[in-house]
Design an enzyme around this catalytic site. Structure first.
Site, mmCIF file in Angstrom:
data_model
loop_
_atom_site.group_PDB
_atom_site.id
_atom_site.type_symbol
_atom_site.label_atom_id
_atom_site.label_comp_id
_atom_site.label_asym_id
_atom_site.label_seq_id
_atom_site.Cartn_x
_atom_site.Cartn_y
_atom_site.Cartn_z
ATOM 1 N N LYS A 155 -1.474 -0.204 -8.621
ATOM 2 C CA LYS A 155 -1.078 -0.351 -7.692
ATOM 3 C C LYS A 155 -0.993 -2.395 -7.140
ATOM 4 O O LYS A 155 -1.504 -2.645 -8.287
ATOM 5 C CB LYS A 155 -0.951 0.086 -6.149
ATOM 6 C CG LYS A 155 -0.363 1.668 -6.442
ATOM 7 C CD LYS A 155 0.080 2.132 -5.131
ATOM 8 C CE LYS A 155 0.101 3.424 -5.871
ATOM 9 N NZ LYS A 155 0.395 4.676 -4.121
ATOM 10 N N GLY A 200 -0.611 8.771 -0.901
ATOM 11 C CA GLY A 200 -1.051 7.436 -0.440
ATOM 12 C C GLY A 200 -0.973 8.442 1.364
ATOM 13 O O GLY A 200 -1.232 7.238 2.546
ATOM 14 N N ASN A 234 -3.684 3.922 -11.091
ATOM 15 C CA ASN A 234 -2.580 3.296 -10.795
ATOM 16 C C ASN A 234 -2.855 2.610 -10.000
ATOM 17 O O ASN A 234 -3.280 2.691 -8.658
ATOM 18 C CB ASN A 234 -1.154 4.038 -10.270
ATOM 19 C CG ASN A 234 -0.345 3.356 -10.220
ATOM 20 O OD1 ASN A 234 0.103 1.418 -9.926
ATOM 21 N ND2 ASN A 234 0.793 4.082 -8.713
ATOM 22 N N GLU A 272 4.980 13.459 -9.095
ATOM 23 C CA GLU A 272 4.315 13.300 -7.437
ATOM 24 C C GLU A 272 5.198 12.859 -6.286
ATOM 25 O O GLU A 272 6.224 12.386 -6.026
ATOM 26 C CB GLU A 272 4.317 10.831 -7.941
ATOM 27 C CG GLU A 272 3.039 10.646 -8.738
ATOM 28 C CD GLU A 272 3.061 9.545 -8.682
ATOM 29 O OE1 GLU A 272 1.483 9.250 -8.550
ATOM 30 O OE2 GLU A 272 3.345 8.516 -8.488
ATOM 31 N N SER A 331 -2.762 11.929 -4.020
ATOM 32 C CA SER A 331 -3.888 12.119 -2.599
ATOM 33 C C SER A 331 -4.839 12.293 -3.707
ATOM 34 O O SER A 331 -5.693 13.250 -2.834
ATOM 35 C CB SER A 331 -3.371 12.490 -1.757
ATOM 36 O OG SER A 331 -2.878 12.292 -1.033
ATOM 37 N N GLU A 373 7.795 4.406 -5.248
ATOM 38 C CA GLU A 373 7.492 3.259 -4.606
ATOM 39 C C GLU A 373 8.720 2.491 -5.086
ATOM 40 O O GLU A 373 9.092 1.476 -4.868
ATOM 41 C CB GLU A 373 5.941 2.694 -4.773
ATOM 42 C CG GLU A 373 5.122 3.332 -3.754
ATOM 43 C CD GLU A 373 3.423 3.496 -4.187
ATOM 44 O OE1 GLU A 373 3.705 2.503 -4.555
ATOM 45 O OE2 GLU A 373 2.677 4.394 -3.632
ATOM 46 N N HIS A 377 8.214 5.015 -10.444
ATOM 47 C CA HIS A 377 7.005 5.051 -9.668
ATOM 48 C C HIS A 377 7.843 5.454 -8.469
ATOM 49 O O HIS A 377 8.700 4.544 -7.952
ATOM 50 C CB HIS A 377 5.791 4.180 -9.206
ATOM 51 C CG HIS A 377 4.674 4.692 -8.348
ATOM 52 N ND1 HIS A 377 5.165 4.622 -7.430
ATOM 53 C CD2 HIS A 377 3.654 5.743 -8.502
ATOM 54 C CE1 HIS A 377 4.001 5.516 -6.596
ATOM 55 N NE2 HIS A 377 3.330 5.728 -7.697
HETATM 56 P P1 13P Z 1 -2.365 7.965 -3.645
HETATM 57 O O1 13P Z 1 -3.981 8.962 -5.156
HETATM 58 O O2 13P Z 1 -2.467 6.881 -3.016
HETATM 59 O O3 13P Z 1 -1.763 8.872 -2.930
HETATM 60 O O4 13P Z 1 -0.847 7.599 -4.721
HETATM 61 C C1 13P Z 1 -1.259 8.591 -6.116
HETATM 62 C C2 13P Z 1 0.238 7.690 -6.564
HETATM 63 O O5 13P Z 1 1.040 7.393 -6.633
HETATM 64 C C3 13P Z 1 0.291 7.532 -8.137
HETATM 65 O O6 13P Z 1 0.657 7.037 -8.856
#
Ligand code: 13P
Length: 260
Positions: free
Chosen positions: A11, A174, A9, A168, A214, A98, A96
Site C-alpha cells: 500500500k 486492516g 501489498n 478480499e 488480516s 481501497e 483493490h
Molecule cells: P491487511 O492484510 O492489512 O488486512 O490488508 C489486506 C489487503 O488489503 C491486501 O491487499
C-alpha cells in the site's frame, strides 16, 4: 495442483526508498531460491525500480498496485502497463477495494485495466470482495459475483488462465477481523463455480484465487489449507519481513502436506 501464491501489498508504505530496499532485501534473503510457493512484492510505484534492483537473481515477482488502461497520452499522474514492465514488474494489482471504495473505481474500469495489463504481458491480480453491510444483508455472493462478471467481461478462457483473483472481504482489511477459513472457503468455492460456468472446468481448476484480509503468520496455515484458497494477498503483515516470511513458511508447510 495449483501452487500457492503469496503477495505482499505494501500500500502507501514504507516512507522511504531505503526502508523499501531493506524490507525487500530481508524478504529476498528469507525466500532464497524457494519456488514451491510463489511470492511477489507490490511496493509503491516510486520504489519499483529500487526494489527491482534488490530482486535480481531472486524468484520473487514484482507487482504494481494500479495502472491506467491507456498505453500512453495525456493522463496526468497515471502509469501505463508498458511503463510498469519497464520498471521490472511482472504483476499488477487491479481493483483493490481501497481504490473501488476510496477512489470510486468501477468494475468497468477494472475490466479495461485488466485487458491493458494482459496486453502488456503483466499478470493481473484482480481484487473482489463485499463490505460488512453487504455481508450482513446476505448479499456476499451477489456482490462478489457481479464484480467478478463485470471485471472479467470479454476475456477468453485462455486469457483468464493468466489472471490471478484475490477475494478480499472489505470488512476484514486492516481491521484484524479475518474471515474464518469456513467463511473464506465458501466464497472461494463460489468464485470457482462461477469461473467454471463462464470459462469451463480446465480454466476454473487452474486460476489462483488468493484470500486477503488480516492474514498473519498465526492464521495463514488454516486459511491456506482450504481447498479453494490458493494463496494470500497480505497488507499489514507484509511490512514486517519476519511476519511475511512466517506466512510464506505456513504456505510451504501446507504445500508439503498437500491440501486436505
Ligand atoms: P491487511 O492484510 O492489512 O488486512 O490488508 C489486506 C489487503 O488489503 C491486501 O491487499
Amino acid at each position: 495442483m495449483r501452487p500457492l501464491f503469496i503477495a505482499g501489498n505494501w500500500k502507501m508504505n514504507p516512507g522511504t526508498s531505503e526502508a523499501a530496499v531493506a524490507l525487500a532485501e530481508a524478504v529476498k534473503a528469507g525466500v532464497g531460491q524457494e519456488t514451491r510457493v510463489r511470492v511477489a512484492l507490490c511496493p509503491p510505484s516510486v520504489f519499483l525500480n529500487a526494489v527491482d534492483g534488490v530482486l535480481e537473481n531472486s524468484p520473487i515477482g514484482l507487482g504494481a498496485q494500479n495502472m491506467h488502461w491507456k498505453a500512453d497520452g495525456a493522463y496526468t499522474g497515471e502509469l501505463s502497463g508498458s511503463m510498469l514492465v519497464d520498471a521490472g514488474c511482472t504483476h499488477v494489482i487491479l481493483g483493490h477495494s481501497e481504490r473501488r471504495h476510496g477512489m470510486h473505481e468501477t468494475s468497468q474500469e477494472v475490466n479495461e485495466k485488466l485487458k491493458a495489463a494482459l496486453a502488456a504481458k503483466l499478470i493481473p491480480i484482480v481484487c473482489i470482495g463485499e463490505t460488512l453491510v453487504e455481508r450482513e444483508a446476505h448479499k456476499t455472493d451477489e456482490v462478489v459475483g457481479t464484480q467478478l462478471e463485470e471485471s472479467l467481461k470479454g476475456l477468453t478462457a485462455e486469457e483468464m488462465n493468466g489472471v490471478v483473483l484475490a477475494y478480499e472481504p472489505v470488512w476484514a482489511i486492516g481491521t484484524g477481523k479475518t474471515a474464518t477459513p469456513a467463511q473464506a472457503q465458501h466464497v472461494h468455492a463460489f468464485i470457482r463455480s462461477m469461473l467454471r460456468e463462464i470459462f469451463g472446468e480446465a480454466t476454473a481448476s487452474r486460476v489462483i484465487v488468493q484470500y486477503g484480509g488480516s492474514v498473519k503468520p498465526e492464521n495463514a496455515a488454516d486459511l491456506l489449507a482450504c481447498p479453494d484458497i490458493d494463496g494470500s494477498l497480505v497488507g499489514g503483515a507484509s511490512l514486517k519481513a519476519a511476519d511475511f516470511l512466517g506466512i510464506i513458511n505456513a504456505g510451504l508447510a501446507v504445500t508439503a502436506k498437500g491440501k486436505a
